[in-house]
Design a protein around this motif. Structure first.
Motif, mmCIF file in Angstrom:
data_model
loop_
_atom_site.group_PDB
_atom_site.id
_atom_site.type_symbol
_atom_site.label_atom_id
_atom_site.label_comp_id
_atom_site.label_asym_id
_atom_site.label_seq_id
_atom_site.Cartn_x
_atom_site.Cartn_y
_atom_site.Cartn_z
ATOM 1 N N ARG A 1 0.853 -1.186 0.000
ATOM 2 C CA ARG A 1 0.000 0.000 0.000
ATOM 3 C C ARG A 1 0.885 1.230 0.000
ATOM 4 N NH1 ARG A 1 -5.219 0.641 0.309
ATOM 5 N NH2 ARG A 1 -5.423 -1.599 0.608
ATOM 6 N N CYS A 2 0.490 2.238 -0.748
ATOM 7 C CA CYS A 2 1.330 3.421 -0.914
ATOM 8 C C CYS A 2 0.575 4.676 -0.518
ATOM 9 C CB CYS A 2 1.794 3.552 -2.371
ATOM 10 S SG CYS A 2 2.646 2.092 -3.005
ATOM 11 N N ASP A 3 1.329 5.655 -0.072
ATOM 12 C CA ASP A 3 0.808 6.977 0.240
ATOM 13 C C ASP A 3 1.374 7.922 -0.810
ATOM 14 O OD1 ASP A 3 0.211 9.487 1.175
ATOM 15 O OD2 ASP A 3 0.747 9.061 3.249
ATOM 16 N N LEU A 4 0.507 8.428 -1.684
ATOM 17 C CA LEU A 4 0.974 9.258 -2.792
ATOM 18 C C LEU A 4 1.532 10.595 -2.339
ATOM 19 C CD1 LEU A 4 -1.710 8.554 -5.546
ATOM 20 C CD2 LEU A 4 0.688 7.868 -5.538
ATOM 21 N N THR A 5 1.319 10.966 -1.077
ATOM 22 C CA THR A 5 1.956 12.186 -0.578
ATOM 23 C C THR A 5 3.411 11.938 -0.207
ATOM 24 O OG1 THR A 5 1.290 11.799 1.718
ATOM 25 C CG2 THR A 5 -0.240 13.026 0.313
ATOM 26 N N GLU A 6 3.817 10.658 -0.117
ATOM 27 C CA GLU A 6 5.171 10.322 0.311
ATOM 28 C C GLU A 6 5.911 9.439 -0.682
ATOM 29 O OE1 GLU A 6 4.772 8.456 4.084
ATOM 30 O OE2 GLU A 6 4.151 10.278 5.131
ATOM 31 N N HIS A 7 5.248 8.437 -1.206
ATOM 32 C CA HIS A 7 5.915 7.427 -2.024
ATOM 33 C C HIS A 7 5.918 7.861 -3.482
ATOM 34 C CE1 HIS A 7 4.549 4.548 1.373
ATOM 35 N NE2 HIS A 7 5.673 5.154 1.672
ATOM 36 N N ILE A 8 6.763 8.806 -3.804
ATOM 37 C CA ILE A 8 6.852 9.389 -5.133
ATOM 38 C C ILE A 8 8.300 9.319 -5.617
ATOM 39 C CG2 ILE A 8 6.652 11.525 -6.473
ATOM 40 C CD1 ILE A 8 3.969 10.386 -5.831
ATOM 41 N N ALA A 9 8.499 8.854 -6.860
ATOM 42 C CA ALA A 9 9.835 8.815 -7.444
ATOM 43 C C ALA A 9 10.402 10.233 -7.520
ATOM 44 C CB ALA A 9 9.784 8.197 -8.838
ATOM 45 N N LEU B 1 -0.305 14.191 -16.330
ATOM 46 C CA LEU B 1 -1.017 14.045 -15.063
ATOM 47 C C LEU B 1 -0.346 14.907 -13.996
ATOM 48 C CD1 LEU B 1 -1.379 10.137 -14.859
ATOM 49 C CD2 LEU B 1 -2.965 11.750 -15.898
ATOM 50 N N ALA B 2 -1.146 15.528 -13.147
ATOM 51 C CA ALA B 2 -0.640 16.256 -11.984
ATOM 52 C C ALA B 2 -1.252 15.643 -10.736
ATOM 53 C CB ALA B 2 -0.996 17.741 -12.074
ATOM 54 N N LEU B 3 -0.437 15.491 -9.690
ATOM 55 C CA LEU B 3 -0.900 14.943 -8.420
ATOM 56 C C LEU B 3 -0.895 16.072 -7.402
ATOM 57 C CD1 LEU B 3 0.115 12.432 -10.084
ATOM 58 C CD2 LEU B 3 0.619 11.365 -7.889
ATOM 59 N N TRP B 4 -2.068 16.351 -6.842
ATOM 60 C CA TRP B 4 -2.213 17.474 -5.917
ATOM 61 C C TRP B 4 -2.570 16.978 -4.519
ATOM 62 C CZ3 TRP B 4 -6.123 20.563 -9.410
ATOM 63 C CH2 TRP B 4 -5.436 21.082 -10.506
ATOM 64 N N ASP B 5 -1.930 17.546 -3.504
ATOM 65 C CA ASP B 5 -2.426 17.459 -2.139
ATOM 66 C C ASP B 5 -3.499 18.539 -2.046
ATOM 67 O OD1 ASP B 5 -2.924 17.846 0.607
ATOM 68 O OD2 ASP B 5 -0.918 17.154 1.157
ATOM 69 N N TRP B 6 -4.746 18.143 -2.268
ATOM 70 C CA TRP B 6 -5.802 19.130 -2.485
ATOM 71 C C TRP B 6 -6.138 19.920 -1.225
ATOM 72 C CZ3 TRP B 6 -10.558 18.763 0.020
ATOM 73 C CH2 TRP B 6 -10.812 17.561 0.674
ATOM 74 N N GLU B 7 -5.945 19.333 -0.050
ATOM 75 C CA GLU B 7 -6.240 20.065 1.178
ATOM 76 C C GLU B 7 -5.193 21.138 1.449
ATOM 77 O OE1 GLU B 7 -8.655 17.564 4.289
ATOM 78 O OE2 GLU B 7 -6.865 16.441 3.725
ATOM 79 N N GLU B 8 -3.937 20.844 1.116
ATOM 80 C CA GLU B 8 -2.874 21.824 1.310
ATOM 81 C C GLU B 8 -2.764 22.775 0.123
ATOM 82 O OE1 GLU B 8 -1.159 22.238 4.020
ATOM 83 O OE2 GLU B 8 -2.083 20.529 5.053
ATOM 84 N N GLY B 9 -3.361 22.409 -1.013
ATOM 85 C CA GLY B 9 -3.268 23.246 -2.208
ATOM 86 C C GLY B 9 -1.890 23.233 -2.842
ATOM 87 N N THR B 10 -1.198 22.088 -2.780
ATOM 88 C CA THR B 10 0.148 21.974 -3.333
ATOM 89 C C THR B 10 0.198 20.849 -4.365
ATOM 90 O OG1 THR B 10 0.842 20.455 -1.570
ATOM 91 C CG2 THR B 10 1.222 22.809 -1.223
ATOM 92 N N GLU B 11 1.104 20.985 -5.314
ATOM 93 C CA GLU B 11 1.335 19.929 -6.294
ATOM 94 C C GLU B 11 2.514 19.104 -5.825
ATOM 95 O OE1 GLU B 11 0.769 20.886 -10.453
ATOM 96 O OE2 GLU B 11 2.657 19.870 -10.967
ATOM 97 N N ILE B 12 2.354 17.785 -5.760
ATOM 98 C CA ILE B 12 3.407 16.930 -5.211
ATOM 99 C C ILE B 12 4.126 16.129 -6.279
ATOM 100 C CG2 ILE B 12 2.332 16.758 -2.942
ATOM 101 C CD1 ILE B 12 1.141 14.132 -3.727
ATOM 102 N N ALA B 13 3.546 16.020 -7.471
ATOM 103 C CA ALA B 13 4.216 15.280 -8.540
ATOM 104 C C ALA B 13 3.549 15.610 -9.860
ATOM 105 C CB ALA B 13 4.171 13.776 -8.283
ATOM 106 N N ARG B 14 4.302 15.342 -10.939
ATOM 107 C CA ARG B 14 3.756 15.556 -12.282
ATOM 108 C C ARG B 14 4.353 14.534 -13.230
ATOM 109 N NH1 ARG B 14 1.705 20.393 -15.623
ATOM 110 N NH2 ARG B 14 1.000 21.044 -13.558
ATOM 111 N N ILE B 15 3.505 14.000 -14.097
ATOM 112 C CA ILE B 15 3.929 13.096 -15.163
ATOM 113 C C ILE B 15 3.648 13.800 -16.482
ATOM 114 C CG2 ILE B 15 3.508 10.888 -16.297
ATOM 115 C CD1 ILE B 15 2.657 9.800 -13.546
#
Length: 683
Positions: free
Chosen positions: A355-363, A402-416
């Protein structure tokens, strides 16, 4: 605290459930009332984990540990069933937020409040350690704050002292910001690791941040093992004690008993919250207590087994406050280490996490591509969105990736960054949170932790796809345009087709039930079909479905529920038990019908936007809007005013917000699902 959704149980063991306290990857926590009117926090395991013998064993172990360590500052286990069809556990309900949420809400606490809280936590640890146990995941999120003092919760990864190192499969356990350096170095751990976490908790309560800062877990753990803690703002009277707790050598740290003695010894329970907390914190606890009383009063003495009883007001802080921190943690709190601290076993490989947490487990390369200000990957068509299974990350697809957002913090955490074809780019997220992707020529899937890119069925166009909830497969429809084209299941490991579901005339939409037992499709002739995924047999067929523009098909549960859109409205069938279907039809059907729909179990609402089909030139046009129904009763709740029309709807797993694309705005809107008011906007 949220009112119950139709899929929530109305009774668990001897408890009548009256409100949802929180939800997580492993299960849901309810406010329950027994026959004598006593309340409890009732943890219920998700169905897919109920069939896992290892999970049941771990759940029973958590129950045993929680019973053994009960004391003044640990909630008591009231009842449990670990061997039944759906395992559950009931503990004392703590009327208050976690320390983490309280500090986020009201800011750092004064020294006297923190000293009192630390005394209670140290006393709890003293008892835990005296029983030969180690908590292993002490952190501000696992300390609840009530009027009567702090309560240490969550013994899901606790262990005996002799077994307190990494898990048997080689994974580290704990939360990175509060993990002791010996645990990070994979050295034998023990009670001293809990004392280290206590020191970090004190720093957080006094300053609002941990002693080793924030950021990617690897960076935080590097600071823990190589740098001194940041103790700026720690009062002089506590500075020496906190510094000793955070010593990198576990032999130099004081025991929990010594910490308790240094803080003044066990404290008598306060008579009121104001006796130890500042006014803003007292006000927060009073709000939670009022919400609790409202939920219990609304339930009434005869509400057992009836419709959703509680209409408790929802506040973002409280959704995860008094119960969500009690969420099932078999696996949560375990941080699979890979990177600068070594490791190379299959279990530690970020491409093989359970199981992964996309806020942490990012290349690293995906994290580095993130934009400082979140933005939709360039798109000339409305973007598509989907939430991760834990609800923390919003994945947005545009024509350029694709963009991955931490929507509650309003930050972008990764982009493909990639070319995403089609008029309706739709992102995918696997239920385990480890993979993201999109449809195109084949299904493009990226392992978030490694950046590995795989294209499944890359020789043909794929028009629809969905991950299997077991995390091992992918369902897809090839856009051949041929009648009788089938839905295929592809194994993610081998890329081989393992199952074929036939009978559709070119399916354009598919859906999988939450537990993976059923598969549904809508084809270009308007035929709806449901299959049993294990046998491949057809369970249900119906005609008259409309494709619409967005979401037009849902399998919301494992009990036979099916929703699809027709020219008459949204149809709700029970394909297992039969019976007449329900149709959600507006009092006045728009000229061109409904364009899509989405269900919010958390808000007990069904939403269906519509447009007239005419050219809309401004937001004052009357040619668009949104119809709303209460799902449990079918009553139409469409209001004259809401935040505005949005399309390409995406529902949060907990159902309290949904995403949409407005008419005349380049942002993605996040809308409160109950009030239909704008929560936030990103992009």
């Amino acid at each position: 605290m949220q009112h119950l959704a139709p899929r929530d149980p109305r009774r668990v063991g001897p408890y009548r459930t009256v409100a949802l306290l929180g939800a997580g990857g492993m299960g849901r926590v309810y406010l329950g009332i027994d026959r004598e009117g006593r309340t409890a926090a009732v943890k219920v395991v998700r169905a897919e984990y109920a069939y896992d013998p290892d999970f049941r064993e771990r759940f029973a172990r958590e129950l045993d540990l929680a019973r053994r360590v009960h004391g003044t500052h640990t909630p008591r286990v009231l009842d449990a069933d670990t061997s039944g069809r759906t395992p559950w556990m009931a503990t004392e309900y703590v009327r208050g937020p976690s320390l983490h949420d309280l500090v986020r809400s009201v800011g750092p606490l004064p020294e006297d409040s923190v000293r009192f809280a630390a005394r209670g936590v140290a006393q709890a640890l003293e008892r835990v350690h005296s029983h030969g146990l180690v908590h292993r995941d002490l952190k501000p999120g696992n300390v609840m704050v009530s009027a009567a003092g702090p309560q240490v919760i969550d013994f899901g990864i606790a262990a005996a002292l002799e077994d307190a190192g990494p898990d048997g499969d080689g994974r580290l356990v704990g939360t990175p910001g509060y993990m002791a350096p010996e645990n990070i170095r994979r050295e034998p751990g023990g009670a001293a690791a809990d004392v280290f976490a206590l020191g970090g908790m004190i720093v957080y309560a006094l300053t609002g941040t941990g002693p080793f800062g924030e950021g990617h877990p690897s960076a935080v753990m590097y600071r823990i093992t190589n740098q001194d803690p940041v103790l700026t703002g720690i009062p002089e009277r506590l500075h020496g004690l906190v510094s000793a707790c955070l010593d990198k050598d576990p032999r130099e740290r004081p025991s929990a008993s010594r910490v308790l003695h240094a803080l003044g010894g066990p404290a008598a329970p306060p008579t009121t919250a104001s006796a130890w907390l500042p006014p803003p914190a007292v006000h927060t606890l009073e709000r939670i207590d009022g919400e609790y009383r409202d939920a219990v009063a609304a339930a009434g003495p005869g509400a057992a087994g009836g419709a959703p009883a509680s209409r408790a007001r929802r506040r973002p802080l409280l959704v995860g406050a008094a119960g969500a921190a009690l969420l099932l943690t078999a696996g949560a709190g375990t941080w699979a280490l890979a990177g600068p601290f070594g490791g190379g076993t299959a279990e530690e490989d970020p491409g093989r996490r359970v199981r992964c947490d996309l806020t942490e487990h990012i290349a690293p390369e995906l994290a580095e591509a993130a934009r400082p200000v979140p933005s939709i990957p360039s798109s000339s068509v409305p973007p598509g969105t989907v939430f991760s299974a834990d609800g923390r990350v919003l994945v947005v697809a545009g024509s350029q990736g694709l963009a991955l957002w931490d929507w509650e913090e309003g930050t972008e955490i990764a982009r493909i960054e990639d070319e995403v074809p089609g008029l309706s780019p739709t992102p995918l997220v696997s239920p385990d949170g480890c993979r993201v992707g999109y449809n195109g020529t084949g299904v493009h899937v990226y392992v978030a932790g490694t950046g590995e890119h795989t294209v499944y069925r890359g020789d043909v166009e794929v028009v629809a796809s969905a991950f299997d909830p077991d995390g091992e497969g992918l369902y897809l429809v090839e856009g051949t345009g041929e009648p009788e084209s089938a839905v295929l299941r592809v194994d993610l490991e081998t890329a081989e087709v393992t199952d074929t579901y036939s009978g559709t005339d070119g399916a354009h939409t598919i859906a999988v039930s939450p537990g993976g037992g059923y598969l549904a499709a809508v084809d270009y002739t308007g035929q709806v079909r449901v299959w049993d995924t294990e046998s491949g047999g057809t369970l249900f067929e119906a005609g008259g479905a409309e494709p619409g523009y967005g979401s037009n098909l849902e399998l919301p549960d494992e009990d036979g529920g099916l929703l699809y859109m027709t020219g008459d409205g949204v149809v709700h069938e029970d394909f297992l038990d039969g019976g007449p279907p329900r149709t959600f039809a507006p009092a006045a059907m728009p000229e061109n019908g409904l364009s899509e729909f989405v269900l919010s179990p958390g808000a007990d609402r069904l939403y269906a936007p519509y447009t007239s089909g005419e050219l809309i030139v401004d937001e004052d046009s009357e040619g668009f809007g949104m119809k709303v129904w209460e799902f449990s009763t079918g009553e139409e709740l469409t209001g004259e005013e809401d935040e505005g029309y949005v399309s390409r709807l995406g529902m949060h797993p907990d159902g309290h917000v949904f995403t949409g694309v407005p008419l005349l705005d380049s942002d993605v809107w996040i809308v409160d699902a109950e009030r239909l008011r704008l929560h936030s906007r990103i992009g």
